[in-house]
Design an enzyme around this catalytic site. Structure first.
Site, PDB file in Angstrom:
ATOM      1  CD  GLU A 101      -1.554  -2.216   2.055  1.00  0.00           C
ATOM      2  OE1 GLU A 101      -2.237  -3.242   1.914  1.00  0.00           O
ATOM      3  OE2 GLU A 101      -0.519  -2.179   2.750  1.00  0.00           O
ATOM      4  CE1 TYR A 113       7.669   0.873  -3.210  1.00  0.00           C
ATOM      5  CE2 TYR A 113       5.732   2.256  -3.011  1.00  0.00           C
ATOM      6  CZ  TYR A 113       6.856   1.685  -2.447  1.00  0.00           C
ATOM      7  OH  TYR A 113       7.171   1.924  -1.137  1.00  0.00           O
TER       8      TYR A 113
END
Length: 149
Positions: A101, A113
């Protein structure tokens, strides 16, 4: 990360995530679960902890529990190194997917990411204590699944 690292890691945690900081005891509890957890620290030349990260791996899914770099050392590749180590650890443990998350208001982390092949798969509204949403991201690790690593 070792038990002796926890006070320094916790101090960083409180400084970096004041509204969402983990209690110190939580780090100790995570380290005691070595069969499903793996935590890393990065130190500077003086031995001062400047970054940390943690992985939970319960087959078939691994989850990045935390990753943080002190602000003065951001942009130096430390977060990338920690992320690479967590991906390698998840692969070593033969996980199918690696999840995380990330705050919806943290584009720098989201870009990191995405560079590693993570894709946003869900939004958790008001996930953080201050009301910010969490973006759920996944990197598929299994053979035959899309992954640049």
């Amino acid at each position: 990360m070792t038990e002796s690292d926890v006070p320094a890691v916790h101090a960083l945690e409180q400084a970096l995530f004041p509204t969402d900081a983990w209690p110190e005891q939580m780090f100790h509890e995570e380290l005691r679960q070595g069969s499903t957890r793996h935590y890393f620290v990065a130190e500077d030349a003086t031995g001062t902890i400047i970054a940390y990260a943690g992985l939970m791996a319960v087959a078939p899914i691994a989850d990045i529990q935390t990753i943080a770099v002190v602000p003065g050392r951001e942009g130096q590749g430390i977060g990338s190194q920690l992320l690479t180590m967590m991906i390698a650890e998840a692969r070593e443990r033969q996980m199918d997917d690696l999840m995380l998350e990330v705050r919806s208001d943290n584009p720098r982390a989201q870009e990191l990411y995405e560079r590693y092949g993570f894709e946003q798969i869900h939004v958790r509204p008001r996930y953080y204590r201050d009301g910010a949403d969490a973006l759920v991201m996944r990197l598929q690790l299994s053979a035959g699944k899309k992954s640049p690593w």
